[in-house]
Design a protein around this motif. Structure first.
Motif, short mmCIF file in Angstrom:
data_model
loop_
_atom_site.label_atom_id
_atom_site.label_comp_id
_atom_site.label_asym_id
_atom_site.label_seq_id
_atom_site.Cartn_x
_atom_site.Cartn_y
_atom_site.Cartn_z
N HIS A 48 0.81 -1.22 0.00
CA HIS A 48 0.00 0.00 0.00
C HIS A 48 0.85 1.28 0.00
CE1 HIS A 48 -2.78 -3.11 1.36
NE2 HIS A 48 -3.75 -2.35 0.93
N GLY A 49 1.99 1.25 0.66
CA GLY A 49 2.93 2.36 0.61
C GLY A 49 2.38 3.70 1.05
N ILE A 50 1.82 3.77 2.26
CA ILE A 50 1.32 5.04 2.78
C ILE A 50 2.27 5.57 3.85
CG2 ILE A 50 -1.07 4.37 2.31
CD1 ILE A 50 -1.41 3.96 5.36
N PRO A 51 2.21 6.86 4.16
CA PRO A 51 3.02 7.39 5.27
C PRO A 51 2.54 6.81 6.61
CG PRO A 51 2.26 9.16 3.83
CD PRO A 51 1.49 7.94 3.45
N ILE A 52 3.46 6.32 7.41
CA ILE A 52 3.14 5.78 8.74
C ILE A 52 3.97 6.53 9.77
CG2 ILE A 52 3.25 3.76 10.25
CD1 ILE A 52 2.89 2.00 7.81
N LEU A 53 3.28 7.17 10.72
CA LEU A 53 3.95 7.81 11.86
C LEU A 53 3.85 6.86 13.04
CD1 LEU A 53 2.96 11.60 11.83
CD2 LEU A 53 5.24 10.64 11.61
N TYR A 54 5.00 6.43 13.55
CA TYR A 54 5.04 5.37 14.56
C TYR A 54 5.75 5.89 15.81
CZ TYR A 54 5.75 0.54 16.28
OH TYR A 54 5.74 -0.61 17.01
N VAL A 55 5.01 6.02 16.91
CA VAL A 55 5.58 6.49 18.17
C VAL A 55 6.13 5.31 18.96
CG1 VAL A 55 5.07 7.55 20.40
CG2 VAL A 55 4.09 8.51 18.31
N THR A 56 7.35 5.42 19.42
CA THR A 56 7.94 4.37 20.26
C THR A 56 9.00 4.98 21.17
OG1 THR A 56 9.10 2.24 20.25
CG2 THR A 56 9.70 3.78 18.53
N HIS A 57 9.28 4.27 22.28
CA HIS A 57 10.40 4.60 23.16
C HIS A 57 11.52 3.57 23.01
CE1 HIS A 57 7.33 7.05 25.28
NE2 HIS A 57 8.36 7.81 25.56
N SER A 58 11.33 2.62 22.11
CA SER A 58 12.26 1.50 21.97
C SER A 58 13.31 1.77 20.90
CB SER A 58 11.49 0.21 21.63
OG SER A 58 12.37 -0.80 21.17
N ARG A 59 14.59 1.78 21.29
CA ARG A 59 15.67 1.96 20.31
C ARG A 59 15.67 0.82 19.31
NH1 ARG A 59 18.35 3.35 25.04
NH2 ARG A 59 19.40 1.34 25.17
N GLU A 60 15.34 -0.39 19.79
CA GLU A 60 15.33 -1.55 18.90
C GLU A 60 14.29 -1.37 17.78
OE1 GLU A 60 15.22 -1.66 22.20
OE2 GLU A 60 17.27 -2.39 22.57
N GLU A 61 13.11 -0.83 18.13
CA GLU A 61 12.09 -0.61 17.11
C GLU A 61 12.52 0.50 16.15
OE1 GLU A 61 8.05 -0.21 18.46
OE2 GLU A 61 8.32 -1.74 19.98
N VAL A 62 13.19 1.51 16.66
CA VAL A 62 13.68 2.59 15.79
C VAL A 62 14.59 2.01 14.71
CG1 VAL A 62 15.12 4.66 15.67
CG2 VAL A 62 13.48 4.39 17.53
N ILE A 63 15.53 1.18 15.13
CA ILE A 63 16.50 0.62 14.19
C ILE A 63 15.85 -0.40 13.26
CG2 ILE A 63 18.62 -0.77 14.05
CD1 ILE A 63 19.41 0.57 16.76
N ALA A 64 14.94 -1.22 13.80
CA ALA A 64 14.33 -2.28 13.00
C ALA A 64 13.31 -1.75 12.00
CB ALA A 64 13.66 -3.31 13.91
N LEU A 65 12.58 -0.68 12.36
CA LEU A 65 11.45 -0.22 11.56
C LEU A 65 11.72 1.05 10.78
CD1 LEU A 65 8.08 -0.46 13.51
CD2 LEU A 65 8.66 -1.51 11.35
N GLY A 66 12.40 1.97 11.40
CA GLY A 66 12.41 3.33 10.88
C GLY A 66 13.25 3.52 9.63
N GLU A 67 12.61 4.03 8.60
CA GLU A 67 13.35 4.51 7.45
C GLU A 67 13.80 5.94 7.73
OE1 GLU A 67 10.41 3.96 4.43
OE2 GLU A 67 10.15 1.87 5.03
N ARG A 68 13.04 6.61 8.61
CA ARG A 68 13.39 7.97 9.02
C ARG A 68 12.95 8.17 10.48
NH1 ARG A 68 15.63 11.83 6.49
NH2 ARG A 68 15.35 14.03 7.06
N VAL A 69 13.66 9.02 11.18
CA VAL A 69 13.37 9.28 12.59
C VAL A 69 13.22 10.78 12.81
CG1 VAL A 69 14.16 9.00 14.97
CG2 VAL A 69 14.79 7.30 13.25
#
Length: 384
Positions: free
Chosen positions: A197-218
C-alpha cells in the motif's frame, strides 16, 4: 498481446506545520513543528511529554492547532488561514492508540467493520474478512476482545485501522506491552501490508530496537519541537543533542572541559567534572582522551559513553590500544534480567554493563578495586 498493468499511483506525502499550546496550573506546553513524511515508516522518538501524541492527535483531527496547515499531497486536512478543518471521520487517517480502544461488547469481526458503516453489509463483511485473514486472525472472528490474547487484540486494532484503506496511518506505541517475539511477528505483517500500500506511517515508540528495525526515518522530539531528524543511523550513531544521546543509549553523560588539543594524534584531552553525589563530599575530576573535534582549550562540552562500551579489569591492564585506563572502586551492583549494571567510582561515577559470567569470574562486589578501560572513540562529544 497482454495488456500492460497500470502503474501504481505514487502515494502522496504527509506534510504538517502545526502550532498548538496548552495551559494548566501544573504545566504550560507548546507544540511547534514543521515536517514532511514520505510513504513508509517514520518514527517519532522522544521522552514522555515531548508532544508525540499531541502531534498525532492534530493529524487525526482529535486536536485542533491554533495555526498551521496539515495536508496529504494536495488534499488539505487543516488550514487555519483558510478555515479548513476536515472532520475526523472524513480525513481517511487510520489511528491505533496505545490502549487500542476496541469495543469490548463487539466481536473481532464487528470491531474490524466499525469504520465501514457507510458501506453495504456484503462489502463490509468481505473487506473485514480479507483484512482478518491478512493479519492471521480470521479464526477469531466470532470472539470478543476479552477472549483473545494481547497480541491478537493488537492485530484486531491494526485490522480495524487498515480496513478503511487510510491515506495515513498513526501508531501510538501500539506494541509496547507485547513480548519481543509477538511484537516481531506483528511488525513483519505490518511491513508486508505497507509494501503493498505504501502510505506514510507515523510510529511512536520509546524502543531503540524498534527505531533501528522499523524506521526509514526518525524525528526526535523534545518539549514540543523536532530537534533532530534523519535515518536511524544518522540520528542515533552520532547524536548532537544530549536528549538524543540519552535516547540512543549513552548512559554516562558528563560535563567536561577541553584541556589540550593534540592535532598530530587526532585526539584531545578533556576533563570530566561532577558535583558531589551519593555521599561524596566533593565533586570528582577525571581526565579522558577523546576524538578530536573543532574546539579550543577551555571549551565546555558534554561527553557521552555507553555503559556497554566500558571494560572492567581487576588488575591494571598493560599493552592495550585503549587510551583510557582509569582506577576505580565498585559502588554497587544491580542485576537486570541477564545483565549486571555496575556503578564504579573513579572520581566520577560511571555505569558499566557486564554479563553474569563476567561478574562471577571477576568476583565483583561493592568495594572491589577495579580498572575501567575506555577506547578513545567510545567517548562521544556534544556541545553543551
Amino acid at each position: 498481446m497482454p495488456t500492460p498493468a497500470e502503474p501504481k499511483l505514487a502515494t502522496p506525502p504527509l506534510s504538517a506545520r502545526i502550532r498548538k499550546s496548552f495551559f494548566s496550573p501544573a504545566r504550560e506546553f507548546s507544540l511547534d513543528v514543521d515536517f514532511r513524511v514520505e510513504p513508509g515508516f517514520t518514527i517519532l522518538f522522544g521522552p514522555s511529554g515531548s508532544g508525540k501524541t499531541t502531534l498525532l492527535d492534530c493529524v487525526a483531527g482529535l486536536a485542533t492547532p491554533e495555526t498551521g496547515r496539515i495536508a496529504v499531497g494536495e488534499r488539505v486536512l487543516f488550514d487555519a488561514n483558510l478555515r479548513i478543518h476536515v472532520p475526523v471521520a472524513k480525513r481517511g487517517v487510520g489511528y491505533v492508540m496505545q490502549d487500542l480502544a476496541l469495543f469490548p461488547h463487539l466481536t473481532v469481526e464487528q470491531n474490524t467493520q466499525y469504520g465501514l458503516a457507510h458501506l453495504p453489509r456484503p462489502i463490509r463483511k468481505e473487506r473485514a474478512a480479507s483484512m482478518l485473514q491478512e493479519f492471521r486472525i480470521d479464526s477469531l472472528w466470532k470472539r470478543r476482545p476479552g477472549e483473545i490474547s494481547g497480541g491478537e487484540r493488537q492485530r484486531v486494532a491494526l485490522a480495524r485501522a487498515l480496513v478503511t484503506d487510510p491515506c495515513v496511518l498513526l501508531l501510538d506505541e501500539p506494541l509496547a506491552a507485547l513480548d519481543a517475539a509477538t511484537k516481531a511477528k506483528i511488525l513483519d505483517d505490518l511491513r508486508s501490508w505497507n509494501r503493498a500500500h505504501g502510505i506514510p506511517i507515523l510510529y511512536v515508540t520509546h524502543s531503540r530496537e524498534e527505531v533501528i528495525a522499523l524506521g526509514e526515518r526518525v524525528l526526535v522530539m523534545e518539549q514540543g519541537r523536532i530537534i533532530a531528524e534523519g535515518t536511524p543511523h544518522e540520528v542515533l550513531r552520532a547524536p548532537l543533542q544530549e536528549t538524543v544521546a540519552q535516547l540512543a543509549g549513552f548512559e554516562n553523560i558528563f560535563d567536561c572541559t577541553v584541556e589540550s588539543v593534540h592535532e598530530d594524534r587526532g585526539t584531545m584531552t578533556c576533563r570530566i567534572t561532577t558535583c558531589p553525589s551519593r555521599g561524596r563530599e566533593a565533586g570528582g575530576s577525571v581526565p579522558l582522551e577523546t576524538p578530536l573535534i573543532r574546539a579550543e582549550a577551555g571549551s565546555p562540552l558534554r561527553v557521552g559513553i555507553r555503559a556497554g562500551d566500558i571494560l572492567l579489569a581487576i588488575a591494571k591492564p598493560v599493552g592495550l590500544s585503549a587510551r583510557n585506563v582509569i582506577a576505580g572502586r565498585v559502588v554497587s551492583l544491580e542485576r537486570r534480567d541477564m545483565m549486571i549494571s555496575a556503578w564504579v567510582d573513579c572520581g566520577v561515577e560511571m555505569e558499566v554493563y557486564l554479563t553474569l559470567a563476567a561478574r562471577d569470574a571477576l568476583q565483583l562486589e561493592a568495594g572491589r578495586e577495579v580498572w575501567l578501560v575506555i577506547k578513545t572513540y567510545s567517548c562521544h562529544l556534544m556541545q553543551k
